[in-house]
Write an enzyme that holds these catalytic residues in place. Structure first.
Site, PDB file in Angstrom:
ATOM      1  N   ASP A 163       0.785  -1.238   0.000  1.00  0.00           N
ATOM      2  CA  ASP A 163       0.000   0.000   0.000  1.00  0.00           C
ATOM      3  C   ASP A 163       0.819   1.292   0.000  1.00  0.00           C
ATOM      4  OD1 ASP A 163      -1.774  -2.062   0.419  1.00  0.00           O
ATOM      5  OD2 ASP A 163      -2.780  -1.137   2.118  1.00  0.00           O
ATOM      6  N   GLU A 387       1.565  -9.660  11.393  1.00  0.00           N
ATOM      7  CA  GLU A 387       1.358  -9.224  10.005  1.00  0.00           C
ATOM      8  C   GLU A 387       2.695  -8.885   9.350  1.00  0.00           C
ATOM      9  OE1 GLU A 387      -1.143  -5.768   9.697  1.00  0.00           O
ATOM     10  OE2 GLU A 387      -1.329  -5.927   7.520  1.00  0.00           O
TER      11      GLU A 387
HETATM   12  C1  DGY Z   1      -6.055  -1.947   4.002  1.00  0.00           C
HETATM   13  O1  DGY Z   1      -7.217  -1.675   4.247  1.00  0.00           O
HETATM   14  O2  DGY Z   1      -5.098  -1.576   4.677  1.00  0.00           O
HETATM   15  C2  DGY Z   1      -5.774  -2.823   2.896  1.00  0.00           C
HETATM   16  O3  DGY Z   1      -4.434  -3.040   2.716  1.00  0.00           O
HETATM   17  C3  DGY Z   1      -6.425  -2.354   1.635  1.00  0.00           C
HETATM   18  O4  DGY Z   1      -6.427  -3.431   0.798  1.00  0.00           O
END
Ligand code: DGY
Length: 420
Positions: A163, A387
């Site tokens: 992201d 994560e």
């Molecule tokens: C989030 O909501 O952080 C996700 O990575 C979007 O896909």
């Protein structure tokens, strides 16, 4: 109970506890829906101990496929107020059979379907035959709607899965987010804000969602006017690998794979076009400005996974790896934008170590592959199934009891992987 057996047991328990009946959430709270590549990793993990459940995971994922072949990055099976942006913001009604986002995610599914099938071809053949045309249609969608440069581009940072990587900083800076309006983030109520993307990033993420939604997710408009279009090594290498696996499966089943062979050739050229001699690495390239990002990331090293050798990359790998204790940081620890805890701007991700490690092993670098596997195993054994992790101290970050970290423990990192 010995430590490995206990961790194997914990990993299975995480997959079971994140199972919502036919699909698996990445982690409760922070990500309460079915995410595309997370789900494919879940399928791979399930295949170790419940092959039927593995196929069900993929079948549920493809049950959300759009008429144009796209498989969304999120399927909103049951609305959960704890996540933003939800189905109303995405505005995708009428495109697919299940409420969903309007973008896709790196297509790991066909590669993992191959592994699942090979574990038990008798149990898998009919299910694979049913999924094959869907996987092919999805791959064709990437070539048609994301492949104009030869490499595969993303139209939203979320489409690459990475992201907030610094790869996108220049392209993001050009997005006018002044009309984004008021909205309430939910992610920072689950996880420390310092480990998540900034408000500046979120304003642009939502602006891009609003753009797609206001044009009813018309790919021609997104191609022509979309504010973000960046050729991405993650998606390019993963799609190349996925096409090689899909072709092998199709050949095995006696199906016509000529078109897939053409895509492989095209993607091999496209992948090479992402080589940036300035940084001696594969890099992302902004298709609006035709500029490289000048970022060494963990996606820079997915070439081996894609079957692409590149001797000039070796010194870059050594340098970046030396700067981290637990594998390959998501962004160069010596680079100007490194932030050790902030999501894809520095932390180590076990799934990326896994794909890099699988690629290294397949291309003949077994010592490096073993070292990466052992470092990842130590990280998970010491810090749990997080994560992501601080690349130097290993401190866990983001969500806990994480599905894909549990899955890669079972299929790759565990000393028992492949034997159970
Ligand atoms: C989030 O909501 O952080 C996700 O990575 C979007 O896909």
């Amino acid at each position: 109970m010995n430590v490995t057996v206990d961790l194997d047991r914990q990993a299975r328990a995480i997959l079971r506890s994140n199972d919502r009946g036919g699909y698996t959430v990445p982690t409760a709270g922070l990500y309460p829906y079915q995410w595309n590549w997370d789900s494919a990793f879940a399928a791979l993990g399930f295949a170790v101990f419940d092959i039927d459940r593995a196929w069900v995971e993929l079948e549920t994922l493809f049950s959300g496929q759009w008429a144009n072949g796209m498989v969304p990055h999120i399927l909103f099976h049951a609305v959960d107020e704890g996540y933003f942006p939800g189905p109303d913001v995405w505005g995708t009604h009428g495109h697919g059979p299940i409420a969903s986002s309007g973008i896709s995610q790196p297509p790991v599914a066909a590669s993992f379907a191959r592994r699942i099938y090979e574990r038990d071809p008798v149990a898998g053949e009919a299910r694979l035959r049913a999924l094959f045309p869907m996987m092919k249609a999805w791959h064709g969608w990437f070539i048609k709607h994301r492949g104009e440069s030869g490499a595969i581009c993303v139209t939203h940072p979320w489409e690459a899965g990475r992201d907030n990587t610094p790869d996108w900083d220049q392209a993001m800076a050009r997005i006018d987010a002044s009309n984004v309006g008021e909205y309430q983030r939910r992610d920072t109520s689950h996880v420390d804000a310092d480990m998540r993307p900034t408000k500046y990033d979120y304003d642009r993420y939502i602006t891009l969602v609003n753009f797609g939604s206001s044009h009813d997710w018309n790919e021609d408009v997104i191609l022509k006017d979309g504010p973000f279009r960046v050729a991405d090594p993650t998606t390019t290498f993963i799609l190349l690998r996925a096409n090689r696996d899909l072709k092998a499966l199709g050949d095995d089943l006696g199906l016509d794979t000529d078109e897939i062979a053409g895509w492989i050739e095209r993607l091999e050229h496209g992948a090479r076009s992402l080589w940036n001699p300035e940084i001696n690495a594969f890099d992302s390239k902004d298709l609006r400005s035709n500029e490289f990002s000048n970022c060494v990331s963990n996606a820079s090293f997915l070439n081996w996974y894609a079957g692409i050798d590149e001797p000039r990359l070796q010194p870059t790998l050594e340098r970046v790896w030396q700067a981290a204790k637990y594998g390959i940081a998501s962004y160069d620890p010596q680079g100007p934008h490194f932030e050790a805890f902030r999501y894809w701007r520095g932390p180590v991700w076990a799934i990326m170590n896994t794909m890099i490690g699988i690629g290294l092993a397949e291309r003949g670098f077994s010592d490096m592959a073993d070292k990466l596997r052992v470092q990842t195993a130590e990280l998970i054994a010491e810090q749990g199934f997080a994560e992501y992790y601080h690349p130097q101290t290993g401190k866990p970050a983001g969500g806990g009891t994480f599905t894909w970290t549990a899955a890669v423990w079972l299929i790759w990192a565990s000393p028992n992987a492949g034997k159970v």
